[in-house]
Design an enzyme around this catalytic site. Sequence first.
Site, PDB file in Angstrom:
ATOM      1  N   ASP A 170      -7.185   2.894  -3.150  1.00  0.00           N
ATOM      2  CA  ASP A 170      -7.916   2.920  -1.872  1.00  0.00           C
ATOM      3  C   ASP A 170      -8.236   4.367  -1.524  1.00  0.00           C
ATOM      4  O   ASP A 170      -7.337   5.197  -1.362  1.00  0.00           O
ATOM      5  CB  ASP A 170      -7.056   2.289  -0.768  1.00  0.00           C
ATOM      6  CG  ASP A 170      -7.800   2.161   0.563  1.00  0.00           C
ATOM      7  OD1 ASP A 170      -8.969   2.589   0.650  1.00  0.00           O
ATOM      8  OD2 ASP A 170      -7.190   1.625   1.517  1.00  0.00           O
TER       9      ASP A 170
ATOM     10  N   GLU B  69     -11.046   0.463  -3.382  1.00  0.00           N
ATOM     11  CA  GLU B  69     -11.330   0.132  -1.984  1.00  0.00           C
ATOM     12  C   GLU B  69     -12.034   1.297  -1.285  1.00  0.00           C
ATOM     13  O   GLU B  69     -11.581   2.445  -1.377  1.00  0.00           O
ATOM     14  CB  GLU B  69      -9.991  -0.196  -1.293  1.00  0.00           C
ATOM     15  CG  GLU B  69     -10.111  -0.702   0.129  1.00  0.00           C
ATOM     16  CD  GLU B  69      -8.743  -1.083   0.707  1.00  0.00           C
ATOM     17  OE1 GLU B  69      -7.769  -1.239  -0.075  1.00  0.00           O
ATOM     18  OE2 GLU B  69      -8.638  -1.197   1.933  1.00  0.00           O
TER      19      GLU B  69
ATOM     20  N   SER C 236       0.867  -1.169   0.000  1.00  0.00           N
ATOM     21  CA  SER C 236       0.000   0.000   0.000  1.00  0.00           C
ATOM     22  C   SER C 236       0.910   1.226   0.000  1.00  0.00           C
ATOM     23  O   SER C 236       1.731   1.382   0.905  1.00  0.00           O
ATOM     24  CB  SER C 236      -0.881  -0.026   1.251  1.00  0.00           C
ATOM     25  OG  SER C 236      -1.642   1.161   1.333  1.00  0.00           O
TER      26      SER C 236
ATOM     27  N   LYS D 165      -9.493  -7.001   8.154  1.00  0.00           N
ATOM     28  CA  LYS D 165      -8.481  -6.563   9.119  1.00  0.00           C
ATOM     29  C   LYS D 165      -8.872  -7.127  10.476  1.00  0.00           C
ATOM     30  O   LYS D 165     -10.007  -6.918  10.942  1.00  0.00           O
ATOM     31  CB  LYS D 165      -8.410  -5.043   9.187  1.00  0.00           C
ATOM     32  CG  LYS D 165      -7.815  -4.402   7.936  1.00  0.00           C
ATOM     33  CD  LYS D 165      -7.773  -2.899   8.045  1.00  0.00           C
ATOM     34  CE  LYS D 165      -7.182  -2.291   6.769  1.00  0.00           C
ATOM     35  NZ  LYS D 165      -7.425  -0.834   6.711  1.00  0.00           N
TER      36      LYS D 165
ATOM     37  N   ASP E  83     -13.707  -2.069   3.022  1.00  0.00           N
ATOM     38  CA  ASP E  83     -12.763  -2.109   4.148  1.00  0.00           C
ATOM     39  C   ASP E  83     -13.493  -1.584   5.384  1.00  0.00           C
ATOM     40  O   ASP E  83     -14.143  -2.348   6.120  1.00  0.00           O
ATOM     41  CB  ASP E  83     -11.518  -1.272   3.786  1.00  0.00           C
ATOM     42  CG  ASP E  83     -10.514  -1.119   4.919  1.00  0.00           C
ATOM     43  OD1 ASP E  83     -10.767  -1.600   6.038  1.00  0.00           O
ATOM     44  OD2 ASP E  83      -9.441  -0.492   4.705  1.00  0.00           O
TER      45      ASP E  83
ATOM     46  N   LYS F  39      -1.067  -1.087  -4.432  1.00  0.00           N
ATOM     47  CA  LYS F  39      -2.252  -0.298  -4.064  1.00  0.00           C
ATOM     48  C   LYS F  39      -1.793   1.128  -3.856  1.00  0.00           C
ATOM     49  O   LYS F  39      -0.807   1.372  -3.166  1.00  0.00           O
ATOM     50  CB  LYS F  39      -2.854  -0.887  -2.792  1.00  0.00           C
ATOM     51  CG  LYS F  39      -3.762   0.040  -2.003  1.00  0.00           C
ATOM     52  CD  LYS F  39      -4.530  -0.746  -0.939  1.00  0.00           C
ATOM     53  CE  LYS F  39      -4.648   0.013   0.364  1.00  0.00           C
ATOM     54  NZ  LYS F  39      -5.308  -0.794   1.415  1.00  0.00           N
TER      55      LYS F  39
ATOM     56  N   LYS G  13      -3.011   5.039  -2.658  1.00  0.00           N
ATOM     57  CA  LYS G  13      -4.055   5.784  -1.964  1.00  0.00           C
ATOM     58  C   LYS G  13      -4.513   6.918  -2.864  1.00  0.00           C
ATOM     59  O   LYS G  13      -3.681   7.548  -3.545  1.00  0.00           O
ATOM     60  CB  LYS G  13      -3.487   6.355  -0.655  1.00  0.00           C
ATOM     61  CG  LYS G  13      -3.141   5.288   0.372  1.00  0.00           C
ATOM     62  CD  LYS G  13      -4.396   4.666   0.954  1.00  0.00           C
ATOM     63  CE  LYS G  13      -4.072   3.782   2.154  1.00  0.00           C
ATOM     64  NZ  LYS G  13      -5.293   3.207   2.755  1.00  0.00           N
TER      65      LYS G  13
ATOM     66  N   GLY H 149      -3.862  -4.063   6.225  1.00  0.00           N
ATOM     67  CA  GLY H 149      -2.833  -3.710   7.208  1.00  0.00           C
ATOM     68  C   GLY H 149      -3.154  -2.380   7.846  1.00  0.00           C
ATOM     69  O   GLY H 149      -3.946  -1.597   7.320  1.00  0.00           O
TER      70      GLY H 149
HETATM   71  O1  OSB Z   1      -7.238   1.664   4.510  1.00  0.00           O
HETATM   72  O2  OSB Z   1      -6.004  -0.011   4.299  1.00  0.00           O
HETATM   73  C1  OSB Z   1      -6.197   1.103   4.776  1.00  0.00           C
HETATM   74  C2  OSB Z   1      -3.093   2.264   6.692  1.00  0.00           C
HETATM   75  C3  OSB Z   1      -3.675   2.939   7.740  1.00  0.00           C
HETATM   76  C4  OSB Z   1      -5.047   3.040   7.788  1.00  0.00           C
HETATM   77  C5  OSB Z   1      -5.841   2.462   6.806  1.00  0.00           C
HETATM   78  C6  OSB Z   1      -5.262   1.756   5.756  1.00  0.00           C
HETATM   79  C7  OSB Z   1      -3.864   1.695   5.693  1.00  0.00           C
HETATM   80  C8  OSB Z   1      -3.153   1.062   4.595  1.00  0.00           C
HETATM   81  C9  OSB Z   1      -1.752   0.598   4.877  1.00  0.00           C
HETATM   82  O3  OSB Z   1      -3.574   0.978   3.477  1.00  0.00           O
HETATM   83  C10 OSB Z   1      -1.650  -0.868   4.982  1.00  0.00           C
HETATM   84  C11 OSB Z   1      -0.285  -1.233   5.501  1.00  0.00           C
HETATM   85  O4  OSB Z   1       0.678  -1.105   4.740  1.00  0.00           O
HETATM   86  O5  OSB Z   1      -0.176  -1.632   6.670  1.00  0.00           O
HETATM   87 MG    MG Z   2      -8.352   0.539   3.160  1.00  0.00          MG
END
Ligand code: OSB
Ligand code: MG
Length: 369
Positions: free
Chosen positions: A189, A214, A136, A263, A239, A162, A164, A291
Site C-alpha cells: 500500500d 493499493e 497492515s 472504508k 482506496d 500488507k 506499507k 481499516g
Molecule cells: O491506507 O489503508 C490505509 C491506516 C491509516 C491510514 C490509512 C491506511 C491505514 C492502514 C491500517 O493501512 C489499517 C489498519 O490496520 O487499521
Molecule cells: Mg490504503
Amino acid sequence: MKLDRIVLRHLQMPLVHFFETSFSRTYSRHIVIVEAVSDGLSGWGEITAGENPFYNEEWTESAWMIARDYVAPRLVNRELASASDVDPLTRHIRGHNMARGGVEAAVWDLQARQNGNPLWKEIGGGARKEIPCGVSIGIQDTVEQLLGKIEQELADGYQRIKMKIKPGWDIDVIRQVRERFPTIRLMADANSAYTLADADRLKQLDDFYLMMIEQPLAHDDIIDHAALQPQLATPVCLDECIRSAHHAEQAIRLKAGRIVNIKLGRVGGFAEAKRVHDVCEAASVPVWCGGMLEAGIGRAHNIALATLPNFTLPGDVSASKRYWKQDIIVPPVETTAQGTIVVRDEPGLGYELDRDFMDHITFRTETVS
Ligand code: OSB
Ligand code: MG
C-alpha cells in the site's frame, strides 16, 4: 425514531506500536466517538479521521466541528423513518465523509439495538459467519524489524500481509520479504506516494507476484490509475480515490483498478458503503474492508460491513491487541488460529462498551440536543 441527543466524545489512545505510512507516523490516536440516544437507548459510532489531514482532508478537529455543527443538528429531534434517512439528510455537506459516516453508523447501531438485531443483519449482511483477516504493517526502521513482524503475524494465523511502501522503502524491501516468505499472500500500500512518472519503478513490482498494489497514485486521482493499470500485471486496488459509489462506477468504467478497498468512513457510512459494494459486485470487482487504526467501535462496524457478500478478500480488520493495550469494548476483537474473526450475534455492534475506561481516556465531551 427520534434522536434525543447526540454526544461526541474525544478519546486519546496510545498505540502499542507506532504506525507509519508514506504520509506520517502515528504514536497515539485522537478518536471521536459518537453516541446517538433515543428513548434511553444508545447507538455508537466512531469517526475514522486521522490526527492530521494527510490521508484525506479530515482530521480529529475538523470531524469534531462538522459532526457538532452540521451533522448532529440535522438529525436531532427530527422524526427519522429509519437509519437510512441519515445519509440523504447529510449528503449536501461537501466532503467530510468520515464525520458524516461516524454519526450515520451510530444511528445504524441504535436501530439495530431497537430491533434486537445484530448490526450485520440490520445492514443486510450475513453472507459469512467468519471474516477473513489480513494485517497492515507500517514502514519500520529496519528491514529486519519488518521481517520479524511479518513472522509474528503469520504465526498468529493472519491470511495475508500488507506492507506499507514509499519511494526508498519499496522494491528492495519487498524483494527481501519475498526471499524470506516466497509463498505468502502479500500486497503493498503506497498511500499515494507515486506519480505516473514512476510507472517503470512500479512495473518492477510485477516480479514479486503481489496480490495487489493499493493506491499508488494521487489520493484524488482515477484517470492516472487508469493509465497505470494496463502497464502492470499486478492488480491495482483503489482506496483513497473511491469516496462514493459514483467514483467506483467511474473507476470501473475506466479500468483504473481491479480491486476496491471499502472504508466505512471514507465513503460516508453504511448506506454509501453498501452502494459501493453493489457497484463493484455487479462488475465482478472484489472488495475488502480497510481499516483506519480503529478502536473497538469502529472495528465492530467493520466486521458487520465485511459480512456483505462481495467482501471476498481478507481485509485490514484485525485483533484489538495489535493496536491497544486495552480496547474500549469487551471482549476485545480477537482472531482465530485460522486468521478469522467470528461474527457475533448480540444486538447492535455485538460487543459491550467499557464505559469506565472510555470515561478515563475522554479528553472532552459535547452534547447536541
Ligand atoms: O491506507 O489503508 C490505509 C491506516 C491509516 C491510514 C490509512 C491506511 C491505514 C492502514 C491500517 O493501512 C489499517 C489498519 O490496520 O487499521
Ligand atoms: Mg490504503
